[in-house]
Design a protein around this motif. Structure first.
Motif, mmCIF file in Angstrom:
data_model
loop_
_atom_site.group_PDB
_atom_site.id
_atom_site.type_symbol
_atom_site.label_atom_id
_atom_site.label_comp_id
_atom_site.label_asym_id
_atom_site.label_seq_id
_atom_site.Cartn_x
_atom_site.Cartn_y
_atom_site.Cartn_z
ATOM 1 N N LEU A 24 0.822 -1.203 0.000
ATOM 2 C CA LEU A 24 0.000 0.000 0.000
ATOM 3 C C LEU A 24 0.859 1.256 0.000
ATOM 4 C CD1 LEU A 24 -2.901 1.132 0.168
ATOM 5 C CD2 LEU A 24 -2.699 1.025 2.652
ATOM 6 N N VAL A 25 1.956 1.234 0.783
ATOM 7 C CA VAL A 25 2.847 2.394 0.849
ATOM 8 C C VAL A 25 3.548 2.612 -0.486
ATOM 9 C CG1 VAL A 25 4.921 3.312 1.955
ATOM 10 C CG2 VAL A 25 3.159 2.189 3.336
ATOM 11 N N GLY A 26 3.914 1.545 -1.156
ATOM 12 C CA GLY A 26 4.636 1.675 -2.413
ATOM 13 C C GLY A 26 3.749 1.877 -3.616
ATOM 14 N N SER A 27 2.431 1.912 -3.449
ATOM 15 C CA SER A 27 1.503 2.047 -4.576
ATOM 16 C C SER A 27 0.928 3.453 -4.614
ATOM 17 C CB SER A 27 0.375 1.015 -4.452
ATOM 18 O OG SER A 27 -0.569 1.187 -5.481
ATOM 19 N N ASP A 28 0.749 3.945 -5.835
ATOM 20 C CA ASP A 28 0.126 5.267 -6.010
ATOM 21 C C ASP A 28 -1.377 5.182 -6.186
ATOM 22 O OD1 ASP A 28 2.628 6.423 -5.886
ATOM 23 O OD2 ASP A 28 2.945 6.312 -8.067
ATOM 24 N N SER A 29 -1.908 3.977 -6.316
ATOM 25 C CA SER A 29 -3.337 3.791 -6.538
ATOM 26 C C SER A 29 -3.941 3.001 -5.393
ATOM 27 C CB SER A 29 -3.588 3.069 -7.867
ATOM 28 O OG SER A 29 -2.945 1.811 -7.875
ATOM 29 N N ALA A 30 -5.263 2.845 -5.431
ATOM 30 C CA ALA A 30 -5.975 2.126 -4.374
ATOM 31 C C ALA A 30 -5.709 0.628 -4.483
ATOM 32 C CB ALA A 30 -7.469 2.411 -4.461
ATOM 33 N N VAL A 31 -5.713 -0.035 -3.332
ATOM 34 C CA VAL A 31 -5.483 -1.480 -3.248
ATOM 35 C C VAL A 31 -6.771 -2.130 -2.767
ATOM 36 C CG1 VAL A 31 -4.141 -3.319 -2.174
ATOM 37 C CG2 VAL A 31 -3.043 -1.146 -2.786
ATOM 38 N N ASN A 32 -7.228 -3.131 -3.528
ATOM 39 C CA ASN A 32 -8.458 -3.860 -3.208
ATOM 40 C C ASN A 32 -8.060 -5.224 -2.634
ATOM 41 O OD1 ASN A 32 -10.993 -4.955 -3.094
ATOM 42 N ND2 ASN A 32 -11.585 -4.302 -5.148
ATOM 43 N N PHE A 33 -8.544 -5.556 -1.438
ATOM 44 C CA PHE A 33 -8.119 -6.800 -0.805
ATOM 45 C C PHE A 33 -9.204 -7.286 0.148
ATOM 46 C CE2 PHE A 33 -6.754 -3.235 1.723
ATOM 47 C CZ PHE A 33 -7.035 -3.594 3.035
ATOM 48 N N LEU A 34 -9.059 -8.564 0.554
ATOM 49 C CA LEU A 34 -9.952 -9.177 1.534
ATOM 50 C C LEU A 34 -9.290 -9.158 2.902
ATOM 51 C CD1 LEU A 34 -11.395 -12.274 -0.365
ATOM 52 C CD2 LEU A 34 -12.642 -10.226 0.347
#
Length: 624
Positions: A339-349
């Motif tokens: 999540l920290v390394g991503s510029d977009s939203a993360v979808n997860f369970l």
């Protein structure tokens, strides 16, 4: 007798029948046309048959009458010829016998002839009757035999026109009936041709055109039961109806899905509008952020929305947490690193506090304090977030980052402005109130040196006391002016609202009519610049109230093409008079120091049309 009761039901039935006929004509015009053509054919066939039956009855009857007439003519002619060769006595006896063989119009065979409306027949029959009557008259009066023979010959001659008239009538009737049958046959052929053409146009052309209107890929294959055009049409309509039902069900599902998407988009747009309005019109506080989280939860139809600020980039420790429903679960290390390394939203369970699986959507952003902020959405496990909803969450996180950064910079600017304002207060206290206190300190020293001396006149003591009193009054007035000046705060809505508030304040405590002409559209100032401009305007208005005697004041603020800001305060008072030294008044000095702090200059001028103009010119740091 009540005729209305009798006629009204009959009229109602007739009207109802005519209405049914009219409705049938409107609904089934082709059927009515076909029935009309068939009725015409039937009528013409009946007409032809009636003509044939008429001739079959009429011609034999006329032939029998003609034969009877010719028989009478031959009989009379033979008797007349025989009587011409006999002796007078025998001839007379023969003529008397002929009186019993007249043409009998009462014979059933000839009754119709009497009633027949035919001029030739009527004239011939009349001639025959006249000849018979003359012959009877001659026999009854015993006229000479030669005259009787002559009259008998006239009777014989009268039979021929009657037979000819009857034969002519037969020929005429045959011609008319033949012509009528020929015309009827032509009309029958026309009706049958019309039926054939209409049948081709309806059963062939229109069916082919109807078939061609349907897509070739949609037309079903030929079935064994399709023995004719209507069977194929019925099979195709059945297939078409089945496919239309499928398309209808699919369309309803698409419409329902599209409507749900549109509702979600509308909720998203409504949330963005309210969120932007909220952060623009309200101070960024915990309550403001909670309102935004509640609105986002409602827009996404989620179970929980949380705003998390972590310390030292640790997923296990939450520095600050704001949520709409309940405290969110912690992140796993691997997920948090992604999540920290991503510029977009993360979808997860993930799982909630009760251990039930949930669907989560999270996006990270940086806060102005250096903390890592995470916007987390929690929903049901079966929930699938659409692209528009993911974009909404990402936009919300970006807006939060921008707003919090802007809020932090504004707070920092206000702290810098506060420090600068404190320095200005200390400097102005030193330049104004400290000088007054120094002056009074000198006067007290003078008073002490002269106190108890015998050679000091009393007038000198009074002069020193008066100077002390005046110094105290000036120091008190300057202190009030400084306190009034330094109590001014900038409105959170900007410089324009602060100046408008100052205008309302000075208008309420004086008779001035103050007009504001603000042309600083989309021009950005720092907090320090807003404070200095506001103090210059207030100082100018204060001087106008105390010294000018003006009635009207105009404040104009304009942005020049070269990037400079020009603020002018015009009044219609007595006008400015320059005085090189004016003790115990520091208003212009303070305004010049504020202009110098802005990196600009200020001028106090006398207007040509009367009154005074205060003109401030500077370049904002945002433009530099």
């Amino acid at each position: 007798m009540n005729w209305n009761r009798i006629l009204n039901p009959g009229l109602y039935k007739v009207g109802h029948f005519l209405g049914d006929i009219s409705s049938l004509l409107r609904r089934h015009p082709l059927y009515i046309r076909l029935v009309a053509l068939l009725l015409c054919v039937a009528f013409l066939v009946v007409l032809m048959q009636a003509g044939s039956l008429y001739l079959m009855d009429y011609i034999p009857h006329n032939q029998s009458a003609i034969q009877k007439i010719y028989h009478q003519k031959i009989f009379w002619g033979r008797e007349v010829d025989t009587a011409n060769e006999m002796a007078p006595a025998d001839a007379k006896s023969a003529m008397d016998s002929l009186r019993n063989d007249y043409f009998n119009t009462d014979d059933p065979l000839f009754v119709w002839l009497v009633e027949k409306d035919d001029k030739a027949c009527t004239l011939a029959l009349k001639t025959l009757k006249t000849a018979q009557e003359n012959f009877e008259f001659a026999g009854a009066h015993q006229l000479p035999i030669q005259e009787r023979l002559h009259l008998a010959k006239l009777v014989v001659q009268a039979y021929a026109p009657l037979a000819t008239a009857l034969q002519t009538d037969i020929d005429t009737k045959q011609s008319v009936i033949s012509l009528l049958q020929l015309v009827s046959m032509g009309l029958i052929l026309c009706c049958l041709g019309t039926v054939a053409l209409d049948a081709r146009r309806i059963l062939v052309d229109r069916l082919d055109r109807l078939m061609s209107m349907v897509s070739k890929g949609f037309v079903p294959g030929r079935s064994d039961t399709d023995v004719n055009e209507f069977a194929r049409l019925e099979h195709m309509v059945y297939e078409l109806s089945a496919r239309l039902e499928g398309i209808k069900a699919e369309t309803e599902w698409i419409n329902q899905t599209t409507s749900e998407r549109i509702r979600r988009m509308m909720r998203s747009q409504d949330f963005l509008f309210k969120f932007i309005e909220l952060i623009n019109n309200a101070t960024l506080t915990e309550m403001t952020l909670r309102k935004a989280l509640y609105s986002l939860e409602k827009a996404l139809n989620a179970n929980n929305v949380a705003l998390i600020f972590t310390e030292n980039d640790s997923p296990l420790f939450y520095g600050r947490v704001l949520f709409s429903h309940h405290l969110p679960a912690t992140f796993q290390d691997a997920l948090f690193d992604g999540l920290v390394g991503s510029d977009s939203a993360v979808n997860f369970l993930s799982s909630n506090a009760e251990g039930a699986p949930i669907r989560c959507l999270a996006v990270a952003f940086s806060s102005p304090s250096g903390e890592l902020g995470v916007l987390k959405i929690e929903a049901d496990e079966a929930r699938l977030f659409e692209d528009a909803e993911i974009q909404l969450v990402e936009m919300t996180a970006q807006l939060l980052s921008m707003v919090m950064g802007s809020h932090g910079r504004e707070q920092e600017g206000r702290r810098v402005a506060l420090l600068e304002e404190r320095s200005a207060i200390a400097r102005e206290l030193h330049d104004s109130l400290a000088q007054s206190l120094s002056f009074m300190k000198i006067q007290i020293a003078r008073l002490q040196s002269n106190f108890g001396a015998e050679d000091v006149p009393e007038a000198a003591i009074h002069e020193i006391v008066d100077d002390l009193r005046e110094g105290l009054n000036n120091a008190y007035r300057e202190l009030r002016e400084l306190l009034a000046t330094f109590r001014v705060n900038i409105d959170t809505r900007g410089l324009s609202f602060s100046i408008q508030s100052a205008i309302e304040e000075f208008s309420s405590r004086s008779s001035l009519s103050i007009t504001l002409d603000n042309r600083l559209v989309n021009c950005r100032f720092t907090v320090n610049e807003e404070l200095h401009v506001l103090h210059v305007v207030r100082e100018a208005l204060s001087n106008i109230v105390r010294h000018s005697g003006a009635k009207n004041v105009t404040i104009a603020m304009a942005f020049q093409p070269n990037g400079m800001i020009v603020v002018t305060i015009d009044d219609d008072g007595v006008g400015y008079t320059f005085m090189s030294e004016e003790p115990h008044h520091y208003g212009q000095t303070i305004m010049k120091e504020r202009a110098s702090s802005l990196g600009g200059k200020i001028e106090v001028l006398r207007r040509r049309i009367g009154g005074t103009r205060v003109k401030l010119v500077f370049t904002p740091k945002m433009e530099q």
